[in-house]
Every structure is written in structure tokens, then in C-alpha cells.
Design a protein around this motif. Structure first.
Motif, PDB file in Angstrom:
ATOM      1  N   THR A 127       0.824  -1.206   0.000  1.00  0.00           N
ATOM      2  CA  THR A 127       0.000   0.000   0.000  1.00  0.00           C
ATOM      3  C   THR A 127       0.857   1.254   0.000  1.00  0.00           C
ATOM      4  O   THR A 127       0.581   2.212  -0.726  1.00  0.00           O
ATOM      5  CB  THR A 127      -0.918  -0.003   1.236  1.00  0.00           C
ATOM      6  N   PHE A 128       1.902   1.268   0.812  1.00  0.00           N
ATOM      7  CA  PHE A 128       2.750   2.453   0.886  1.00  0.00           C
ATOM      8  C   PHE A 128       3.475   2.693  -0.440  1.00  0.00           C
ATOM      9  O   PHE A 128       3.673   3.849  -0.859  1.00  0.00           O
ATOM     10  CB  PHE A 128       3.763   2.311   2.027  1.00  0.00           C
ATOM     11  N   GLU A 129       3.843   1.620  -1.101  1.00  0.00           N
ATOM     12  CA  GLU A 129       4.477   1.770  -2.416  1.00  0.00           C
ATOM     13  C   GLU A 129       3.541   2.490  -3.378  1.00  0.00           C
ATOM     14  O   GLU A 129       3.980   3.346  -4.164  1.00  0.00           O
ATOM     15  CB  GLU A 129       4.851   0.386  -2.951  1.00  0.00           C
ATOM     16  N   GLN A 130       2.246   2.175  -3.305  1.00  0.00           N
ATOM     17  CA  GLN A 130       1.267   2.823  -4.171  1.00  0.00           C
ATOM     18  C   GLN A 130       1.039   4.287  -3.788  1.00  0.00           C
ATOM     19  O   GLN A 130       0.737   5.118  -4.636  1.00  0.00           O
ATOM     20  CB  GLN A 130      -0.045   2.051  -4.129  1.00  0.00           C
ATOM     21  N   ILE A 131       1.176   4.600  -2.505  1.00  0.00           N
ATOM     22  CA  ILE A 131       1.064   6.001  -2.074  1.00  0.00           C
ATOM     23  C   ILE A 131       2.166   6.834  -2.723  1.00  0.00           C
ATOM     24  O   ILE A 131       1.921   7.940  -3.236  1.00  0.00           O
ATOM     25  CB  ILE A 131       1.123   6.101  -0.539  1.00  0.00           C
ATOM     26  N   LEU A 132       3.391   6.309  -2.739  1.00  0.00           N
ATOM     27  CA  LEU A 132       4.487   7.036  -3.379  1.00  0.00           C
ATOM     28  C   LEU A 132       4.276   7.134  -4.881  1.00  0.00           C
ATOM     29  O   LEU A 132       4.508   8.185  -5.495  1.00  0.00           O
ATOM     30  CB  LEU A 132       5.826   6.350  -3.088  1.00  0.00           C
ATOM     31  N   ALA A 133       3.826   6.027  -5.489  1.00  0.00           N
ATOM     32  CA  ALA A 133       3.634   6.009  -6.939  1.00  0.00           C
ATOM     33  C   ALA A 133       2.557   6.995  -7.378  1.00  0.00           C
ATOM     34  O   ALA A 133       2.605   7.516  -8.497  1.00  0.00           O
ATOM     35  CB  ALA A 133       3.290   4.599  -7.399  1.00  0.00           C
ATOM     36  N   ASN A 134       1.579   7.236  -6.517  1.00  0.00           N
ATOM     37  CA  ASN A 134       0.451   8.103  -6.867  1.00  0.00           C
ATOM     38  C   ASN A 134       0.501   9.445  -6.147  1.00  0.00           C
ATOM     39  O   ASN A 134      -0.528  10.113  -6.004  1.00  0.00           O
ATOM     40  CB  ASN A 134      -0.868   7.391  -6.539  1.00  0.00           C
ATOM     41  N   HIS A 135       1.672   9.822  -5.693  1.00  0.00           N
ATOM     42  CA  HIS A 135       1.793  11.077  -4.959  1.00  0.00           C
ATOM     43  C   HIS A 135       1.315  12.254  -5.809  1.00  0.00           C
ATOM     44  O   HIS A 135       1.677  12.373  -6.982  1.00  0.00           O
ATOM     45  CB  HIS A 135       3.248  11.307  -4.539  1.00  0.00           C
ATOM     46  N   GLY A 136       0.488  13.106  -5.220  1.00  0.00           N
ATOM     47  CA  GLY A 136      -0.061  14.247  -5.936  1.00  0.00           C
ATOM     48  C   GLY A 136      -1.361  13.961  -6.648  1.00  0.00           C
ATOM     49  O   GLY A 136      -1.998  14.873  -7.187  1.00  0.00           O
ATOM     50  N   ARG A 137      -1.779  12.671  -6.639  1.00  0.00           N
ATOM     51  CA  ARG A 137      -3.043  12.283  -7.268  1.00  0.00           C
ATOM     52  C   ARG A 137      -3.977  11.700  -6.219  1.00  0.00           C
ATOM     53  O   ARG A 137      -3.575  11.389  -5.099  1.00  0.00           O
ATOM     54  CB  ARG A 137      -2.800  11.255  -8.373  1.00  0.00           C
TER      55      ARG A 137
END
Length: 631
Positions: A127-137
């Protein structure tokens, strides 16, 4: 330009403060190791791992694009206050929190904590990996989160559980902590070793079992061995965080072999701890026996978890203990092999009564645990079932306690607390106070070794434990010194549950709430009141077994370690009766015997360290000599 991230996972110092020992921030490290490997446009700025000053820390961290927090009861208030200040300084800095503590099921969580942007549920790596990948969205399509949408909590559902744990890079082996070690060479680090993940139990008092009731998945042994090798070179302590170590006997035996090997090779790991399997086999005792005999440091022995011995209580908290025969077999093996055994009872569980509480001790004594019964107080953890759905029905009366966790002398600017149960439907507060005082009495005289062998001898002679200790309690209350100490103990407990903390010392030794049940033991040693206490005990025992009294009390006293006598070990004593054989092995009493009394403790330790070890050394049976018959 790379985006920057810092991660906060603070903890209290571990053990006596002079050790300067702290946990490495493993949870933060394993989450970041996975996320940064897949998001190369992000860069780690720093870990915050201890309770540094809030303002200065917030000033540093607010420069990041994102700050993550691993939150539990020992850092909850610090984390919330730090996050609030960061947000005030830089509203654009994204605040992400995970761990067992954030109230992920509370629809008002972002009304109470508007500075939090995202909560991570359950496992955090994917989940945290996806937070970084989608930062700003928008993150509302990313499963495994609770997202702050203008104060409204948006639950995005659950993410899939990680199926292959070896897909997670090791924070140790990938160098995640290398800079931390270089920057703080004076810190004694405690390494967290996770050899498997998951718990097949669902105890209602636990936010581990309640939320992660699932199949256990394992890390590969090659990775586990490599992490142990790293810890052997860099850590003073190792904590194995498996929920049920020993569940996989062959595998866990191999892990212990590696642990002993790296301890011996590098000479850095001073001690280690683990949570042993709840459904134990005799092979688990064999593993512990190896640790006791082969590890170059003192072993913490075997934990046999029960929490309560009452079937009604166990049903309510969704727990199943080993059957009584199996518990007796495990305790007997530990007694025979001089393996420290440690059992936790939890005061304040739903359904427990005054009678069943005292009966817990008698059952454990009859089963053979006389050295390691420790009282914990029930806690209402945020996401545990006991807090969410059982609290109201069982009238669990809880108050915030500020000195319940070990290490709270390092609170700093922010007090941490845990909600401790101080009354229930079946045991109201006033009666709970009486039980707390009685617990201190039993801890001092039986568990910490003033009268344990005497009580065991008399139990085999027909005077059962409740009869013996009820009469001893009455006898001690006729002595002015002990009567005063019991009254002081009750008064301290009353202050503790009304004010949330106590200011209590024995000499220069602070005795916080989490160690209050040991204060009588610490006091009787510190004030040199052992001789007078044994005068009382001797007179009392002569009324029960006049023929054996003098030598029985002498045998008991030889088994008790006193600080000023530590340089005298090993000590050899002869008796007209074989007390050890009769009590432990069930052999005949009427034969002479000679015993050697020894200790593996440092004979040069200071008095302060000696007194503190009645808590810190409790799992290795501190304060009692090892006894062997001379052939």
C-alpha cells in the motif's frame, strides 16, 4: 529532482537507561525498502527513532514531500503532536500513518486528527508503495487505505495480503540502516527479526490476533540467516517478533542454531527475546534447553502463555490454552532442566472474578510454575475486539495510565498513556485494589522466591497453596513492618489508578506502575529486611512442620540470591533430608543430600542493577539460584 521522505518510528529506550539501548525502526525500514526500490524518484531523508524535541524535529521534517509514521501505544501522542506541527509548518507535506494504533474504523478519525492525510490499514508495504507512486493524485482508488477527504474518512477497502514475503527486500541487507549506525555509534541497537508473519489466533484483547487472524507466511531461511548474521555484527539485542515462535519446530531449531552461532562468532548480542508458540510441543522445551545450555548469554527461558486459567474467561476472550496435563508436563520438564519458565496472567479480563483470579495462581503452582508468573493489567487497545465490542457489555472501567510501559522515564515533552482496566462488571475498583495488593504479596513470597520451596514442600505434605498463603498473609499482617508495607502498596495502587502514575522510589531506584508488583521484593532486599522476614517465616513454618522447619527454611534461603552474597557462589550445603528430590523429582524425603547453589548472573553488578533486574531479568528467573544435587 527527487522527492524526499522521512519516516518516524520512535520508541522508549530499552532496559536500564545507562545501556542507551534502542530498537532499530524495523517497521519503517521494511516498508521503505520495498517502496523506494520501486519508486526511484523518491529519496530517504531520515529516520526519527527516539523522542527528539518536537519543534526542532518538526522544523527538519516539514521540508519533506511526505512523512510516514509507524504508530503504536508507545509513540501515539508523540506522533500525533509531531504530525500536527509538521502540517502547521508546511500544509503541503503529506502525512501518512500506519501501524496498529490509528483508529481505522472510526468515521470521525479525521475530525479528531485533521492533520493526517492518509491511514494505512494492516500490512503496509504494498500500500505504501502505491502512495508514493500516486503522490499528488487521488488515492481513493488505492485499496488498503483510509483517505482524508476534507475531513470525511474514505475507506478504500482491503488490499490483498502479501503472498510471497521474500519479495520484500530486507532493510538490514539493503543498507537501509547503515547511515543510522554510522551516525550513532554509541547506541546499543535492538534488531527486530521477523521470520514469519501472521497469527492463527484471534484473542479479543490483542490487536494482532483480532486484526490479522490469518495463515502464517514465512520468510525464506536464507534471508533469515543473513539478517541474523548482520545483527550479530551490529546489534546488542535481538527481538524475534513472530507471534508463535516454535510453531515450526525443525525450522525454528535451525534459526536458534544460527542465533547461537552468530552470538558466539561476533560477541555482540547480549540477549534476545521471542514470543513462544501458544500450542506448545515438548520439542519447544528442547529448543529452549539448547538456548539455556549453548547460548553464551543468559536465556530468557520459555514463555507458556495462559492469560487466565478460567474456562469462562478463555471463552470470552476467544482463547484456548493447553490442557492441564500438557501444561504440567511442560512445567515439569522446565523444572527438571532448570529452564526459566514465564507465564503471564492478565488482571481485568472480562468474566474474571476475585475467586477465579486467585485460583489462576493456585492452578499454575499445582501445575509446576513457581518462578515466572507475572501479572499484567488488561489494556484496551484501539483496534482490539475487547475495546471495540466487549467494553460496554462487561463494564470494563479503564483509565489512562502514563507509566505502564517500560521506558516511560524517557517520555520527554509528551506523555504516552495506555487505557488500563481498573474495574469490571465482576471486580469493581475497590476489590481490584485489594487484588493488586495481594498480587504484590504473592509475587514477593512465591514467584520471587522467599517461600516458594517451603510452600511446595507443604503442598506435598497436605497443606495446599491457598491455605498456606492465606495463613502467611495473616501472619505477616501481624508484623508492623510488613503491615505498613502492604498498606503503602495499596495506597500506591490507588494513586496509580486515579492519577495515572506514581512517584515511587526505593533509594534511588524509581519504581513506576509497570514494576509496582515487584516493589516489595526490591524493598526487602534494599532495606536488608531479609533476616527479619525469615525469622517470621521460620516461626510460622515451625507450627506447620516442626521436624523439618529449620532445615527447610535454610534450603529455601540458600535458593534466594542476595546481592551481598553473590561473590560466594557457587555455594555447597548439606541437609539431613533431600528437599530438592522430594519437591521437584518426587523421590523420598528421608535421605541426606548435598546441593550446589550457583548463579549465571554477573557477581560484580551494582546493587541498583541487581534491584532493577527483578523486572528486567524476570524472564530468566532472576534472583533464584540454580540447584544441583552433588553426586
Amino acid at each position: 529532482m527527487a522527492k524526499t521522505i522521512s519516516f518516524v518510528q520512535v520508541n522508549f529506550s530499552q532496559g536500564p537507561r545507562e545501556l542507551n539501548a534502542y530498537f532499530l525502526p524495523y517497521s519503517a525500514g521494511v516498508v521503505l525498502a520495498y517502496a523506494l526500490q520501486r519508486n526511484t524518484d523518491w529519496k530517504l531523508n531520515e529516520f526519527v527513532w527516539r523522542r527528539d524535541p518536537l519543534d526542532a524535529t518538526a522544523q527538519r521534517l516539514c521540508q519533506n514531500d511526505l512523512v510516514g509514521f509507524s504508530v503504536y501505544v508507545w509513540n501515539r501522542e508523540y506522533s500525533y503532536q509531531l504530525a500536527r506541527r509538521i502540517k502547521q509548518l508546511n500544509p503541503a507535506c503529506q502525512i501518512v500513518m500506519g501501524g496498529p494504533e490509528p483508529a481505522i474504523s472510526d468515521p470521525e478519525v479525521f475530525v479528531k486528527h485533521p492533520y493526517i492525510d492518509v491511514l494505512v490499514k494492516l500490512e503496509g508495504e504494498l500500500t505504501f508503495e502505491q502512495i508514493l507512486a500516486n503522490h499528488g493524485r487521488s488515492l481513493e482508488s488505492v485499496p488498503g487505505l483510509v483517505v482524508n477527504s476534507n475531513g470525511r474518512a474514505i475507506d478504500t477497502g482491503d488490499t490483498e495480503r502479501i503472498s510471497e514475503l521474500d519479495e520484500l527486500p530486507s532493510p538490514y541487507l539493503t543498507g537501509m540502516f547503515d547511515q543510522l549506525l554510522r551516525d550513532y555509534p554509541d547506541v546499543v541497537w535492538n534488531g527486530t527479526l521477523e521470520t514469519n508473519r501472521g497469527c492463527p489466533y484471534q484473542c479479543t484483547f490483542c490487536d494482532w490476533g483480532s486484526l490479522t487472524y490469518n495463515k502464517v507466511k514465512k520468510f525464506g531461511l536464507e534471508r533469515v540467516f543473513a539478517e541474523l548474521e548482520w545483527m550479530g555484527q551490529h546489534c546488542g539485542f535481538v527481538t524475534i517478533t513472530d507471534a508463535n515462535f516454535g510453531m515450526f519446530v525443525e525450522r525454528d531449531n535451525a534459526i536458534i542454531t544460527k542465533l547461537i552461532e552468530v552470538q558466539s562468532r561476533w560477541g555482540r548480542i547480549k540477549n534476545f527475546s521471542m514470543t513462544w508458540a501458544k500450542n506448545q510441543k515438548n520439542e519447544v522445551v528442547d529448543i529452549v534447553h539448547r538456548l539455556v545450555n549453548e547460548s553464551p548469554t543468559a536465556s530468557s527461558g520459555l514463555t507458556v502463555s495462559v492469560q487466565s486459567m478460567d474456562e469462562t474467561v478463555l471463552d470470552i476472550i476467544k482463547r484456548k490454552n493447553l490442557d492441564q496435563h500438557k501444561i504440567e508436563e511442560i512445567f515439569s520438564l522446565c523444572d527438571r532442566y532448570s529452564i526459566p519458565v514465564y507465564t503471564e496472567l492478565i488482571l481485568g479480563l472480562p468474566g474474571e472474578t476475585e475467586q477465579s483470579w486467585r485460583e489462576n495462581f493456585w492452578q499454575l503452582f499445582r501445575a509446576g510454575n513457581h518462578t515466572g508468573v507475572v501479572v499484567l493489567h488488561a489494556q484496551l487497545l484501539e483496534n482490539a475486539e475487547m475495546n471495540l465490542s466487549q467494553r460496554k457489555f462487561y463494564k470494563l472501567d479503564a483509565v489512562p495510565i502514563y507509566d505502564y510501559m517500560s521506558g516511560t522515564y524517557d517520555n520527554g515533552e509528551v506523555d504516552e498513556s495506555v487505557d488500563v482496566v481498573v474495574g469490571t462488571r465482576d471486580i469493581p475498583r475497590a476489590r481490584m485494589l485489594d487484588l493488586m495488593t495481594w498480587n504484590a504479596f504473592i509475587q514477593t513470597f512465591h514467584v520471587n522466591g522467599l517461600t516458594s520451596y517451603i510452600a511446595r514442600f507443604l503442598a506435598q505434605q497436605g497443606t495446599d497453596y491457598p491455605v498456606f498463603y492465606d495463613q502467611l498473609w495473616q501472619r505477616l499482617n501481624q508484623d508492623p513492618w510488613w503491615k505498613q508495607k502492604f498498606a503503602e502498596t495499596k495506597s500506591l495502587y490507588e494513586t496509580w489508578i486515579t492519577q495515572g502514575r506514581i512517584d515511587s522510589h526505593v533509594g534511588r531506584i524509581a519504581v513506576p506502575g509497570w514494576n509496582l508488583h515487584n516493589k516489595l521484593t526490591i524493598t526487602v532486599h534494599a532495606e536488608n529486611h531479609i533476616d527479619r522476614t525469615y525469622d517470621i517465616i521460620s516461626d510460622f513454618v515451625k507450627d506447620l512442620v516442626p521436624e523439618h522447619a529449620d532445615q527447610l527454611v535454610e534450603f529455601q534461603r540458600c535458593s534466594l540470591i542476595e546481592h551481598h552474597k553473590m561473590l560466594n557462589y557457587p555455594e555447597q550445603k548439606s541437609f539431613d533430608w533431600d528437599f530438592w528430590g522430594y519437591i521437584v523429582e518426587g523421590t523420598k524425603l528421608d535421605r541426606s543430600a548435598t546441593y550446589t547453589f550457583t548463579t549465571h548472573e554477573d557477581p560484580n553488578m551494582t546493587l541498583s542493577t541487581f534491584l532493577e533486574n527483578f523486572w528486567f531479568g524476570r524472564k530468566r528467573n532472576f534472583g533464584k539460584a540454580r540447584i544441583a544435587r552433588v553426586v
